[in-house]
Structures are given as C-alpha cells and as structure tokens.
Design a protein around this motif. Sequence first.
Motif, PDB file in Angstrom:
ATOM      1  N   CYS A  64       0.875  -1.175   0.000  1.00  0.00           N
ATOM      2  CA  CYS A  64       0.000   0.000   0.000  1.00  0.00           C
ATOM      3  C   CYS A  64       0.913   1.226   0.000  1.00  0.00           C
ATOM      4  O   CYS A  64       1.316   1.703   1.066  1.00  0.00           O
ATOM      5  N   PRO A  65       1.267   1.733  -1.194  1.00  0.00           N
ATOM      6  CA  PRO A  65       2.259   2.816  -1.265  1.00  0.00           C
ATOM      7  C   PRO A  65       1.934   4.058  -0.439  1.00  0.00           C
ATOM      8  O   PRO A  65       2.845   4.684   0.100  1.00  0.00           O
ATOM      9  N   VAL A  66       0.656   4.406  -0.291  1.00  0.00           N
ATOM     10  CA  VAL A  66       0.334   5.609   0.483  1.00  0.00           C
ATOM     11  C   VAL A  66       0.640   5.423   1.971  1.00  0.00           C
ATOM     12  O   VAL A  66       0.880   6.394   2.685  1.00  0.00           O
ATOM     13  N   ALA A  67       0.664   4.190   2.450  1.00  0.00           N
ATOM     14  CA  ALA A  67       0.951   3.921   3.861  1.00  0.00           C
ATOM     15  C   ALA A  67       2.448   3.783   4.137  1.00  0.00           C
ATOM     16  O   ALA A  67       2.862   3.808   5.299  1.00  0.00           O
ATOM     17  N   TYR A  68       3.254   3.651   3.112  1.00  0.00           N
ATOM     18  CA  TYR A  68       4.692   3.384   3.255  1.00  0.00           C
ATOM     19  C   TYR A  68       5.407   4.372   4.184  1.00  0.00           C
ATOM     20  O   TYR A  68       6.070   3.935   5.132  1.00  0.00           O
ATOM     21  N   PRO A  69       5.313   5.696   3.968  1.00  0.00           N
ATOM     22  CA  PRO A  69       6.068   6.615   4.845  1.00  0.00           C
ATOM     23  C   PRO A  69       5.693   6.493   6.321  1.00  0.00           C
ATOM     24  O   PRO A  69       6.566   6.521   7.194  1.00  0.00           O
ATOM     25  N   GLN A  70       4.405   6.338   6.615  1.00  0.00           N
ATOM     26  CA  GLN A  70       3.967   6.234   8.007  1.00  0.00           C
ATOM     27  C   GLN A  70       4.440   4.932   8.648  1.00  0.00           C
ATOM     28  O   GLN A  70       4.843   4.917   9.809  1.00  0.00           O
ATOM     29  N   ILE A  71       4.393   3.857   7.882  1.00  0.00           N
ATOM     30  CA  ILE A  71       4.826   2.561   8.420  1.00  0.00           C
ATOM     31  C   ILE A  71       6.321   2.596   8.730  1.00  0.00           C
ATOM     32  O   ILE A  71       6.762   2.177   9.805  1.00  0.00           O
ATOM     33  N   VAL A  72       7.106   3.128   7.805  1.00  0.00           N
ATOM     34  CA  VAL A  72       8.551   3.216   8.022  1.00  0.00           C
ATOM     35  C   VAL A  72       8.857   4.090   9.237  1.00  0.00           C
ATOM     36  O   VAL A  72       9.664   3.716  10.096  1.00  0.00           O
ATOM     37  N   ALA A  73       8.219   5.249   9.321  1.00  0.00           N
ATOM     38  CA  ALA A  73       8.461   6.157  10.453  1.00  0.00           C
ATOM     39  C   ALA A  73       8.099   5.486  11.779  1.00  0.00           C
ATOM     40  O   ALA A  73       8.835   5.601  12.771  1.00  0.00           O
ATOM     41  N   GLN A  74       6.971   4.777  11.803  1.00  0.00           N
ATOM     42  CA  GLN A  74       6.541   4.078  13.013  1.00  0.00           C
ATOM     43  C   GLN A  74       7.566   3.017  13.424  1.00  0.00           C
ATOM     44  O   GLN A  74       7.933   2.918  14.598  1.00  0.00           O
ATOM     45  N   LEU A  75       8.040   2.247  12.477  1.00  0.00           N
ATOM     46  CA  LEU A  75       9.022   1.198  12.774  1.00  0.00           C
ATOM     47  C   LEU A  75      10.354   1.788  13.247  1.00  0.00           C
ATOM     48  O   LEU A  75      10.981   1.256  14.162  1.00  0.00           O
ATOM     49  N   GLN A  76      10.769   2.885  12.636  1.00  0.00           N
ATOM     50  CA  GLN A  76      12.020   3.514  13.053  1.00  0.00           C
ATOM     51  C   GLN A  76      11.928   4.049  14.493  1.00  0.00           C
ATOM     52  O   GLN A  76      12.904   3.975  15.243  1.00  0.00           O
ATOM     53  N   ARG A  77      10.755   4.573  14.870  1.00  0.00           N
ATOM     54  CA  ARG A  77      10.567   5.039  16.254  1.00  0.00           C
ATOM     55  C   ARG A  77      10.540   3.859  17.222  1.00  0.00           C
ATOM     56  O   ARG A  77      11.100   3.915  18.311  1.00  0.00           O
ATOM     57  N   GLN A  78       9.880   2.780  16.807  1.00  0.00           N
ATOM     58  CA  GLN A  78       9.738   1.606  17.664  1.00  0.00           C
ATOM     59  C   GLN A  78      11.042   0.839  17.840  1.00  0.00           C
ATOM     60  O   GLN A  78      11.279   0.248  18.895  1.00  0.00           O
ATOM     61  N   PHE A  79      11.866   0.820  16.785  1.00  0.00           N
ATOM     62  CA  PHE A  79      13.072  -0.014  16.791  1.00  0.00           C
ATOM     63  C   PHE A  79      14.304   0.804  16.376  1.00  0.00           C
ATOM     64  O   PHE A  79      14.922   0.544  15.345  1.00  0.00           O
ATOM     65  N   PRO A  80      14.705   1.780  17.207  1.00  0.00           N
ATOM     66  CA  PRO A  80      15.847   2.632  16.838  1.00  0.00           C
ATOM     67  C   PRO A  80      17.173   1.866  16.784  1.00  0.00           C
ATOM     68  O   PRO A  80      18.130   2.335  16.175  1.00  0.00           O
TER      69      PRO A  80
END
Length: 166
Positions: free
Chosen positions: A84-100
């Motif tokens: 789902c390309p429109v969700a890509y930036p939010q998913i990546v940002a969420q994962l980066q915050r969760q797993f620094p």
Amino acid sequence: MTLTGWIFDAYPEEKGMAVWLVDRAGTSHKLATTFSPSFFLDSIPDAVRDALSRIQVPIEISETRRKDLYSNEERNVAQVTIHCPVAYPQIVAQLQRQFPEREFFTCDIDVESLFFYRTGLFPLAKVEIEATDGFILEWDVYDNPWSLDTPCRRSLSWNSALPAAI
C-alpha cells in the motif's frame, strides 16, 4: 489503447501509483499501475515481525543479499515490501521510532523516487504506454534522463511577488 507522450507526474495511491502522461497534443491522461515499495532491515527479530503483523496493510518479508553502500560488501538483509504505497512513509516512520536499534536501508527515499528507480521511468521521459481501462499493461521508454526530447510547449507562469504584509 496505445498512448505516446511524456511522463508528467507520478504519485502513490492505495494499490499502486498514479502516472500522468501528457501526449503530443497536450492532453493529460491519468493512468494507474501496480507498485509496492520496499525497504531493507539488518534483520527481522521476533519483535519487529510481531509489529509488522499488526499493521493493517499487506506486507511481505523476504531474506535477500544487497551490497552495502559504505563497505561495498554483500550482506544479508531483510526486504520489507509494503503493498500500500500511500501507507509506506507512516509505516517506516513508526518502525524507526519503535526499533531505533535496527539498521534501516533505503527507507529515506520517497515512494515516487523508488517507483522511478525500479521501473526505469523518470519525469519527462518520452514513453509509449499500452493501457486498458486506464491501467498500464506495459511501457517503452524512448529517452534517457541525460538527453530528453522535451514535451509539448505549454508554458506555465508564476508570479513570485510576495504580498506586502506577511
């Protein structure tokens, strides 16, 4: 239907990319194509896998090898594909915050650029596109980014004067 013209714009939609083509007559055509952006992680421990399984869009995880930009050596990485390309930036940002503590690769490249890199298309590329019902079946690119056959000569004007009080 076969269309010949220039790629004017591309942007993510729910199930792929919208691609705007301007033909020689200056007519704009909005087309669609499938596309699923990916990023890479150093590994997928159980906590990351669990977080990905809770996301409400289809995600695919695969193991692969890629060349590290800094060491120039091949390394094992996990490829995470978001369907789902429109969700890509939010998913990546969420994962980066969760797993620094994890190493993320290519996740700072916007979806439009990933699309252009993967497909070989680029802004203002002269193309011939075969489409049915607005969906792209295939394309041929007749330009390269360093030597463009410029598109139709419509001009845009922009008044750069700022209002007196800002």
